[in-house]
Design an enzyme around this catalytic site. Sequence first.
Site, PDB file in Angstrom:
ATOM      1  N   ARG A  42       1.389  -1.113   0.413  1.00 32.99           N
ATOM      2  CA  ARG A  42       0.121  -0.393  -0.021  1.00 32.99           C
ATOM      3  C   ARG A  42       0.894   1.492   0.086  1.00 32.99           C
ATOM      4  NH1 ARG A  42      -5.983  -0.622   2.074  1.00 32.99           N
ATOM      5  NH2 ARG A  42      -5.996  -2.784   0.361  1.00 32.99           N
ATOM      6  N   ARG A  46      -3.709   6.951   0.203  1.00 31.42           N
ATOM      7  CA  ARG A  46      -4.113   7.917   1.132  1.00 31.42           C
ATOM      8  C   ARG A  46      -3.120   8.169   1.420  1.00 31.42           C
ATOM      9  NH1 ARG A  46      -9.411   5.479   2.668  1.00 31.42           N
ATOM     10  NH2 ARG A  46      -8.409   3.568   2.707  1.00 31.42           N
ATOM     11  N   ARG A  55      -7.064  11.528  -6.918  1.00 32.02           N
ATOM     12  CA  ARG A  55      -7.540  11.103  -7.104  1.00 32.02           C
ATOM     13  C   ARG A  55      -9.214  11.607  -6.897  1.00 32.02           C
ATOM     14  NH1 ARG A  55      -9.024   6.102  -5.636  1.00 32.02           N
ATOM     15  NH2 ARG A  55     -11.012   7.493  -5.458  1.00 32.02           N
ATOM     16  N   ASP A  91      -6.322  -3.469  -7.737  1.00 30.86           N
ATOM     17  CA  ASP A  91      -6.863  -3.561  -6.462  1.00 30.86           C
ATOM     18  C   ASP A  91      -7.627  -5.132  -6.781  1.00 30.86           C
ATOM     19  OD1 ASP A  91      -8.225  -2.924  -3.571  1.00 30.86           O
ATOM     20  OD2 ASP A  91      -9.759  -4.154  -4.582  1.00 30.86           O
ATOM     21  N   TYR A 166     -14.978 -11.660   0.014  1.00 37.16           N
ATOM     22  CA  TYR A 166     -15.920 -10.892   0.248  1.00 37.16           C
ATOM     23  C   TYR A 166     -16.980 -11.275  -0.754  1.00 37.16           C
ATOM     24  CZ  TYR A 166     -11.772  -7.513   1.383  1.00 37.16           C
ATOM     25  OH  TYR A 166     -11.069  -7.049   1.691  1.00 37.16           O
TER      26      TYR A 166
HETATM   27  O1  CP3 Z   1      -0.342  -1.336  -2.478  1.00 33.43           O
HETATM   28  C1  CP3 Z   1       0.083  -1.191  -3.244  1.00 33.43           C
HETATM   29  O2  CP3 Z   1       0.615   0.245  -3.451  1.00 33.43           O
HETATM   30  C2  CP3 Z   1      -0.616  -1.287  -4.382  1.00 33.43           C
HETATM   31  C3  CP3 Z   1      -2.245  -0.675  -4.095  1.00 33.43           C
HETATM   32  C4  CP3 Z   1      -3.351  -1.755  -3.750  1.00 33.43           C
HETATM   33  C5  CP3 Z   1      -4.833  -2.257  -3.242  1.00 33.43           C
HETATM   34  N1  CP3 Z   1      -5.605  -2.505  -2.942  1.00 33.43           N
HETATM   35  C6  CP3 Z   1      -4.785   0.078  -3.714  1.00 33.43           C
HETATM   36  C7  CP3 Z   1      -5.771   0.228  -2.799  1.00 33.43           C
HETATM   37  C8  CP3 Z   1      -2.717  -3.098  -3.098  1.00 33.43           C
HETATM   38  C9  CP3 Z   1      -2.016  -3.660  -3.018  1.00 33.43           C
HETATM   39  C10 CP3 Z   1      -4.221  -3.552  -2.705  1.00 33.43           C
HETATM   40  C11 CP3 Z   1      -4.955  -5.340  -2.225  1.00 33.43           C
HETATM   41  C12 CP3 Z   1      -5.865  -5.108  -1.921  1.00 33.43           C
HETATM   42  N2  CP3 Z   1      -7.645  -4.574  -1.857  1.00 33.43           N
HETATM   43  C13 CP3 Z   1      -6.367  -6.194  -0.347  1.00 33.43           C
HETATM   44  C14 CP3 Z   1      -4.954  -7.308  -0.153  1.00 33.43           C
HETATM   45  C15 CP3 Z   1      -4.192  -6.665   0.511  1.00 33.43           C
HETATM   46  C16 CP3 Z   1      -4.624  -6.425   2.091  1.00 33.43           C
HETATM   47  O3  CP3 Z   1      -4.266  -4.627   2.457  1.00 33.43           O
HETATM   48  O4  CP3 Z   1      -4.197  -6.825   3.024  1.00 33.43           O
HETATM   49  C17 CP3 Z   1      -7.211  -6.255   0.131  1.00 33.43           C
HETATM   50  C18 CP3 Z   1      -7.615  -7.438   1.480  1.00 33.43           C
HETATM   51  C19 CP3 Z   1      -8.288  -5.225  -0.895  1.00 33.43           C
HETATM   52  C20 CP3 Z   1      -9.571  -5.303  -1.117  1.00 33.43           C
HETATM   53  C21 CP3 Z   1      -9.673  -3.246  -0.025  1.00 33.43           C
HETATM   54  N3  CP3 Z   1      -9.292  -2.506  -1.541  1.00 33.43           N
HETATM   55  C22 CP3 Z   1      -9.605  -3.091   1.058  1.00 33.43           C
HETATM   56  C23 CP3 Z   1      -9.598  -3.489   2.310  1.00 33.43           C
HETATM   57  C24 CP3 Z   1      -9.872  -1.430   1.026  1.00 33.43           C
HETATM   58  C25 CP3 Z   1      -9.835  -0.730   1.803  1.00 33.43           C
HETATM   59  C26 CP3 Z   1     -10.883   0.609   1.393  1.00 33.43           C
HETATM   60  C27 CP3 Z   1     -10.356   1.860   2.781  1.00 33.43           C
HETATM   61  O5  CP3 Z   1     -11.123   3.336   1.930  1.00 33.43           O
HETATM   62  O6  CP3 Z   1     -10.405   1.874   3.736  1.00 33.43           O
HETATM   63  C28 CP3 Z   1      -9.914  -0.826  -0.768  1.00 33.43           C
HETATM   64  C29 CP3 Z   1      -9.525  -0.453  -1.194  1.00 33.43           C
HETATM   65  C30 CP3 Z   1      -8.281   0.418  -1.509  1.00 33.43           C
HETATM   66  N4  CP3 Z   1      -7.162  -0.232  -2.714  1.00 33.43           N
HETATM   67  C31 CP3 Z   1      -7.809   1.516  -1.784  1.00 33.43           C
HETATM   68  C32 CP3 Z   1      -6.337   2.235  -2.225  1.00 33.43           C
HETATM   69  C33 CP3 Z   1      -5.325   2.754  -2.160  1.00 33.43           C
HETATM   70  C34 CP3 Z   1      -8.239   3.119  -1.133  1.00 33.43           C
HETATM   71  C35 CP3 Z   1      -9.166   3.314  -1.981  1.00 33.43           C
HETATM   72  C36 CP3 Z   1      -9.058   4.765  -1.811  1.00 33.43           C
HETATM   73  O7  CP3 Z   1      -7.733   5.545  -1.885  1.00 33.43           O
HETATM   74  O8  CP3 Z   1      -9.870   5.809  -2.150  1.00 33.43           O
END
Ligand code: CP3
Length: 364
Positions: A42, A46, A55, A91, A166
């Site tokens: 990640r 943010r 974004r 994602d 999910y």
């Molecule tokens: O690591 C990186 O920099 C690459 C980007 C990345 C994202 N999601 C971007 C994202 C990666 C590798 C993921 C994988 C992902 N997504 C996982 C596995 C990794 C982990 O954290 O265990 C999981 C479980 C998800 C599902 C998911 N998508 C979640 C739990 C969330 C967060 C929700 C929130 O808003 O708190 C997302 C959304 C997401 N994916 C964001 C980002 C940057 C946030 C959305 C935003 O910026 O508006």
Amino acid sequence: MTDINTAVRSPAKSARRSLPESPFLVAARGGRPARVPVWFMRQAGRSLPEYRALRAGTKMLAACFDPDLVCEITMQPVRRHGVDAAILFSDIVVPLVAAGVDLDIVAGTGPVVASPIRSAEAVAALPTLDAEQVEPVAQAVRLLTSALGDTALIGFAGAPFTLASYLVEGGPSRNHERTKALMYSDPATWHALLDRLADIAMTFLRAQLAAGVDAVQLFDSWAGALSLKDYREFVLPHSSKVLSGLADAGVPRIHFGVGTGHLLGAMREAGADVVGVDWRTPLDTAVSRLAAVPGFESGPVVQGNLDPAALFAGDEVVRREVARIISEGQAAQGHVFNLGHGVLPETDPDVLTKVVDLVHGSTR
Ligand code: CP3
């Protein structure tokens, strides 16, 4: 001239850059590069003001299908922190959306599925994924391999269990109760679901490999919710299908989950070259567990494992924890420094840059 038929038949090899000096790739293959390589799960997101600015006004999923935006967001942490690897901005639910599953990523919540999958009929109706449906992601990978220079690019997918959680729960879940209910009460439907999700993950990763990613990470973020016995019976065969199925690509395969101290050996067995470790298990302990897995010629390679919350504790603590982790990582054949899970949104990005400098400046 490139023979188009050859390129189509073996695309996974044709687009790949050769980066023999990449500290990340050297360590991931079990070598000892001149400096300990570091990247952060990640790292794009943010915690970075430049990410929030880019974004603004674009929904998460729309951003994931916009190659120029994906390229720029992926580059941001590389430029700012000087990490040794970029991770594709995407994602785990992107291939599901591409295949036609009705779901959204809700800010502050995570993926939300319109019609949760809880029956044999729903599993049978789950669409398959064609590589063409993730063409914008492949396009982003092609843009990135030229933008990145010598920095390695990591592609990724969600593992079958985490994707299933999910889809079955309909959204994020603390206890995964509906997921486990399906798993225990209807194993045939469960295995059919995970088999389809393994195919989707594999198609997604193959598309990224064909476009040129240098390594892949399979995120089984929530697998730690299972006992070792249940993991072996209900999950391992499917994650193994994905990881072992990509052995021919010849790139490092990283396998990561949270709270998986008891599963590390089985996660290696699934076909991982590198095992990601969260902060709960010291790296040297992880290494001895991984070394006990039969059938591997070389010693374990680990990735991790600074507690993302420790980044809020001040300079002294960060310095001490980085030194401890580098020292414990020496028990491994190769060590890629990372956090034990993703960067938390409130993290001060300057502290992340500091961690990169500390890791790069460390003497082993
Ligand atoms: O690591 C990186 O920099 C690459 C980007 C990345 C994202 N999601 C971007 C994202 C990666 C590798 C993921 C994988 C992902 N997504 C996982 C596995 C990794 C982990 O954290 O265990 C999981 C479980 C998800 C599902 C998911 N998508 C979640 C739990 C969330 C967060 C929700 C929130 O808003 O708190 C997302 C959304 C997401 N994916 C964001 C980002 C940057 C946030 C959305 C935003 O910026 O508006």
